[in-house]
Design a protein around this motif. Structure first.
Motif, PDB file in Angstrom:
ATOM      1  N   GLU A 141       0.700  -1.173   0.064  1.00 43.83           N
ATOM      2  CA  GLU A 141      -0.071   0.028   0.154  1.00 43.83           C
ATOM      3  C   GLU A 141       0.871   1.329   0.128  1.00 43.83           C
ATOM      4  N   GLU A 142       1.851   1.348   0.879  1.00 46.23           N
ATOM      5  CA  GLU A 142       2.864   2.340   0.843  1.00 46.23           C
ATOM      6  C   GLU A 142       3.600   2.649  -0.351  1.00 46.23           C
ATOM      7  N   GLN A 143       3.869   1.520  -1.028  1.00 44.05           N
ATOM      8  CA  GLN A 143       4.655   1.726  -2.352  1.00 44.05           C
ATOM      9  C   GLN A 143       3.855   1.870  -3.594  1.00 44.05           C
ATOM     10  N   GLY A 144       2.421   1.673  -3.438  1.00 43.38           N
ATOM     11  CA  GLY A 144       1.773   1.737  -4.382  1.00 43.38           C
ATOM     12  C   GLY A 144       1.351   0.893  -5.509  1.00 43.38           C
ATOM     13  N   TYR A 145       1.652  -0.415  -4.941  1.00 41.15           N
ATOM     14  CA  TYR A 145       1.346  -1.684  -5.945  1.00 41.15           C
ATOM     15  C   TYR A 145       0.409  -2.524  -5.251  1.00 41.15           C
TER      16      TYR A 145
END
Length: 186
Positions: free
Chosen positions: A42-46
């Motif tokens: 979630e933090e890295q956007g994937y």
């Protein structure tokens, strides 16, 4: 579809996506590791490209022939090999590939490291042996193994004193040395 066994939060899911995987499923027996992996995604956007599940690699809930590629790093040596390999065979589609990076019992530096750090081991683990390779070959007709990471093991402590920007360069050089040594002295 790709399955990452023993995924944890940072064991390659993002790299698999960067290298072209459309979707990656990650499994780990630890619910804490799965929660951390989900947070990182979630933090890295994937997060939209991954699914994480608490699963035992010996007995998964996946359908037969579910994955094109199954990967894992330092996971098989913790498992009951005959059971885990049969499960991997079941969920790998015909023509698919399973690729694992595992510690090998024949590596002299690994043997020394294991003797010097007994508290870092779990009771269930064992580095893979020739008998394990034979078992893999009996389950997977196209089985092959490649030995890597000979000199990288004793040189790993250099990462403590090597600036982060130089660590990849050092790792690449040591890997090239490993390739030469292991091709001459298998």
């Amino acid at each position: 579809l790709v399955l990452q066994c023993g995924c944890g939060p940072r064991l390659g899911v993002e790299k698999l996506l960067q290298r072209g995987a459309i979707h990656v499923t990650g499994i780990d027996i630890s619910d804490e590791e799965i929660a951390r992996a989900q947070r990182v995604a979630e933090e890295q956007g994937y997060a939209q490209s991954v699914d994480f599940h608490v699963e035992d690699a010996h007995h998964t809930s996946f359908e037969d022939d579910a994955f094109d590629l199954i990967v894992g790093q330092a996971i098989l040596h913790h498992l009951e090999m005959p059971v885990a390999l049969a499960e991997l065979r079941r969920i790998l589609r015909p023509g698919g590939r399973a690729v694992f990076l595992e510690p090998l019992a024949a590596n002299p530096f690994l043997r020394l490291g294991r003797r010097l750090t007994p508290a870092a081991r779990t009771p269930d683990e064992h580095p893979l042996t020739v008998a394990d390779w034979e078992l893999c070959a009996s389950v997977f007709s196209q089985f092959d193994h490649v030995e890597v990471e000979l000199m990288s093991i004793p040189l790993t402590p250099l990462n403590i004193v090597t600036p982060r920007r130089l660590q990849r360069s050092l790792a690449n050089r040591v890997s090239a040395l490993d390739d030469v040594l292991l091709s001459r002295f298998p």
